[in-house]
Write a protein that holds these residues in place. Sequence first.
Motif, short mmCIF file in Angstrom:
data_model
loop_
_atom_site.label_atom_id
_atom_site.label_comp_id
_atom_site.label_asym_id
_atom_site.label_seq_id
_atom_site.Cartn_x
_atom_site.Cartn_y
_atom_site.Cartn_z
N CYS A 47 -17.27 -56.99 -23.89
CA CYS A 47 -17.49 -57.52 -25.24
C CYS A 47 -18.97 -57.61 -25.60
CB CYS A 47 -16.88 -58.91 -25.39
SG CYS A 47 -15.08 -58.97 -25.34
N HIS A 48 -19.79 -57.97 -24.62
CA HIS A 48 -21.16 -58.35 -24.93
C HIS A 48 -22.20 -57.29 -24.57
CE1 HIS A 48 -19.53 -62.20 -25.92
NE2 HIS A 48 -19.12 -62.42 -24.68
N GLY A 49 -21.75 -56.17 -24.01
CA GLY A 49 -22.67 -55.08 -23.71
C GLY A 49 -23.42 -55.28 -22.41
N GLU A 50 -23.94 -54.16 -21.87
CA GLU A 50 -24.74 -54.23 -20.65
C GLU A 50 -25.96 -55.11 -20.90
OE1 GLU A 50 -24.03 -52.88 -17.64
OE2 GLU A 50 -22.09 -52.26 -18.49
N ASP A 51 -26.20 -56.00 -19.96
CA ASP A 51 -27.32 -56.94 -20.07
C ASP A 51 -27.27 -57.78 -21.34
OD1 ASP A 51 -28.53 -56.15 -17.61
OD2 ASP A 51 -29.36 -54.38 -18.62
N GLY A 52 -26.03 -57.97 -21.87
CA GLY A 52 -25.86 -58.84 -23.03
C GLY A 52 -26.47 -58.31 -24.31
N ARG A 53 -26.57 -56.99 -24.46
CA ARG A 53 -27.25 -56.42 -25.64
C ARG A 53 -26.57 -56.79 -26.95
NH1 ARG A 53 -27.26 -51.73 -22.24
NH2 ARG A 53 -29.31 -51.40 -21.26
N LYS A 54 -25.26 -57.07 -26.91
CA LYS A 54 -24.53 -57.38 -28.13
C LYS A 54 -24.46 -58.88 -28.43
CE LYS A 54 -21.50 -53.33 -27.71
NZ LYS A 54 -20.07 -52.88 -27.63
N LEU A 55 -25.04 -59.69 -27.58
CA LEU A 55 -25.01 -61.14 -27.79
C LEU A 55 -25.89 -61.55 -28.96
CD1 LEU A 55 -25.29 -62.39 -24.10
CD2 LEU A 55 -23.36 -62.84 -25.62
N ASN A 56 -25.44 -62.56 -29.68
CA ASN A 56 -26.26 -63.18 -30.72
C ASN A 56 -27.10 -64.27 -30.04
OD1 ASN A 56 -27.33 -64.75 -32.79
ND2 ASN A 56 -25.53 -64.51 -34.11
N LEU A 57 -28.33 -63.94 -29.73
CA LEU A 57 -29.16 -64.84 -28.94
C LEU A 57 -29.52 -66.12 -29.70
CD1 LEU A 57 -31.53 -62.30 -27.16
CD2 LEU A 57 -29.32 -63.21 -26.41
N GLN A 58 -29.67 -66.03 -31.01
CA GLN A 58 -29.96 -67.24 -31.78
C GLN A 58 -28.77 -68.18 -31.79
OE1 GLN A 58 -32.94 -68.45 -33.03
NE2 GLN A 58 -31.60 -70.24 -33.19
N HIS A 59 -27.55 -67.61 -31.73
CA HIS A 59 -26.36 -68.45 -31.66
C HIS A 59 -26.33 -69.24 -30.35
CE1 HIS A 59 -22.42 -69.86 -32.78
NE2 HIS A 59 -21.88 -69.38 -31.67
N ILE A 60 -26.80 -68.62 -29.27
CA ILE A 60 -26.89 -69.33 -27.99
C ILE A 60 -27.79 -70.55 -28.13
CG2 ILE A 60 -27.74 -69.16 -25.61
CD1 ILE A 60 -26.80 -66.26 -25.58
N ALA A 61 -28.85 -70.41 -28.92
CA ALA A 61 -29.80 -71.51 -29.11
C ALA A 61 -29.25 -72.60 -30.02
CB ALA A 61 -31.11 -70.97 -29.68
N ALA A 62 -28.06 -72.41 -30.58
CA ALA A 62 -27.47 -73.40 -31.49
C ALA A 62 -26.45 -74.30 -30.79
CB ALA A 62 -26.80 -72.70 -32.67
N TYR A 63 -26.13 -74.03 -29.51
CA TYR A 63 -25.17 -74.86 -28.80
C TYR A 63 -25.79 -76.20 -28.43
CZ TYR A 63 -21.65 -71.22 -28.27
OH TYR A 63 -20.66 -70.29 -28.52
N PRO A 64 -24.94 -77.26 -28.45
CA PRO A 64 -23.50 -77.34 -28.73
C PRO A 64 -23.18 -77.11 -30.22
CG PRO A 64 -24.25 -79.25 -27.46
CD PRO A 64 -25.47 -78.55 -27.97
N VAL A 65 -22.04 -76.46 -30.48
CA VAL A 65 -21.60 -76.18 -31.84
C VAL A 65 -20.22 -76.79 -32.04
CG1 VAL A 65 -22.92 -74.04 -31.97
CG2 VAL A 65 -20.55 -73.96 -31.20
N TYR A 66 -19.92 -77.13 -33.28
CA TYR A 66 -18.62 -77.72 -33.58
C TYR A 66 -17.56 -76.62 -33.62
CZ TYR A 66 -14.93 -80.43 -35.77
OH TYR A 66 -13.74 -81.07 -36.03
N ASP A 67 -16.45 -76.85 -32.91
CA ASP A 67 -15.33 -75.91 -32.87
C ASP A 67 -14.18 -76.49 -33.68
OD1 ASP A 67 -12.79 -74.70 -31.96
OD2 ASP A 67 -14.02 -73.66 -30.51
N PRO A 68 -13.85 -75.90 -34.85
CA PRO A 68 -12.77 -76.45 -35.68
C PRO A 68 -11.42 -76.48 -34.98
CG PRO A 68 -14.10 -74.86 -36.90
CD PRO A 68 -14.50 -74.74 -35.47
N GLY A 69 -11.18 -75.48 -34.12
CA GLY A 69 -9.89 -75.43 -33.42
C GLY A 69 -9.70 -76.59 -32.47
N GLN A 70 -10.77 -76.98 -31.79
CA GLN A 70 -10.69 -78.09 -30.84
C GLN A 70 -11.09 -79.42 -31.47
OE1 GLN A 70 -11.95 -77.45 -26.80
NE2 GLN A 70 -12.23 -75.25 -27.11
N GLU A 71 -11.60 -79.36 -32.70
CA GLU A 71 -12.01 -80.55 -33.44
C GLU A 71 -13.05 -81.37 -32.67
OE1 GLU A 71 -8.30 -82.54 -34.35
OE2 GLU A 71 -8.04 -81.33 -36.16
N ARG A 72 -13.96 -80.68 -32.04
CA ARG A 72 -15.04 -81.33 -31.28
C ARG A 72 -16.14 -80.32 -31.04
NH1 ARG A 72 -15.61 -79.94 -25.94
NH2 ARG A 72 -13.92 -78.76 -24.97
N PRO A 73 -17.33 -80.79 -30.66
CA PRO A 73 -18.38 -79.84 -30.29
C PRO A 73 -18.10 -79.23 -28.92
CG PRO A 73 -19.18 -82.10 -30.09
CD PRO A 73 -17.80 -82.18 -30.66
#
Length: 257
Positions: free
Chosen positions: A74-100
Motif C-alpha cells: 500500500c505504502h510503496g518501497e521505503d514508504g514513498r506513498k506515505l503522507n508524511l505530514q499526516h504522520i505528524a498530525a497523530y493522534p487524530v480523531y477516528d469517527p468510526g471508533q469515536e476517539r482519537p
Amino acid sequence: MKELSQGVFWLLLAWSAASPAEQNFTPVSGSAFLSGQMREMQEDDFANPGMDVVDYGRSLFHKADEEGHRCTDCHGEDGRKLNLQHIAAYPVYDPGQERPITLQDQVNICWEERMDNFPLVYDCREMVGLETYLKYLARGQTIAVKTDGPVRPFYEAGKKLYHQRFGQLEMSCYHCHDQHRGAWLRGQQLNQGQSNGFPVYRLSTSRVTSLHRRFSECLASFRAEPFLPGSDEYINLEVYVTSRGNGLKIETPAIRD
C-alpha cells in the motif's frame, strides 16, 4: 536553580504551588536542552544509536507475512506513498471508533484489517520498531495535532491529567515541564517534555523509548501506579502533550538523557 540532590529536588517540586494557567507558552524542543555533543550524535545517522531500531522497523515494513502481504503493497518501497505530514498530525480523531487514535493504533489497523495478521500488543518491540521507522520517515515534518471539534473532550481530559498530582510525591507533569523547566535534576536539565522526538533513544537506559513508556517511567518516579500503554488515559495525555508541540519538527529518533 543550583543542582540539588534528587530527594530534596522531588520534595521541593511536590509542594510547589502550580499557577492556574500557562502564559505566553512557546514550544521548545528537548534538543535545545542538549549539549552540543549530544545534538551532533542525534543529527548523525551513523552515530545515533536509535538508528538500529529504525533499521529494525524498516525490515518489518518490507517483510512479507505468510500470505505474502507487505506494508509496501500500500505504502510503496521505503514508504514513498506515505503522507508524511499526516504522520505528524497523530493522534487524530477516528469517527468510526469515536476517539482519537495514535500512530501505533493506525499501524495495528493496517496490520490486522488490511494484512489479516494477529494484532500487535501496544508498545511491543515490533510496534515500537514500526512506529520509530514511520516517524523517522517523517523527520522534519511539522507537528500539527488538531485540538478542536470532536477531539476536544479528549484534549481536555489529557490536559487535566497533565496537571493532576500523582503518587506519594503528589507530583504532576506540570511541575517538571512548566513550573520548573530549566532546573537541574542531578545531571539532567528539565525540558518542556515535548514529544516531537519520540520514540527517543535514552542514554540513561540505553534503549529506544516510546512516549507511553516514558509516561510510565515518570509516574513511577512519582511513586504512582502507571496506566497501561495504549490506555485511554495515556492516549488522552498524548493528544494534549503532542499538541503542546504544534509547530515543532519531528526529530525521531531523538537522543535524550
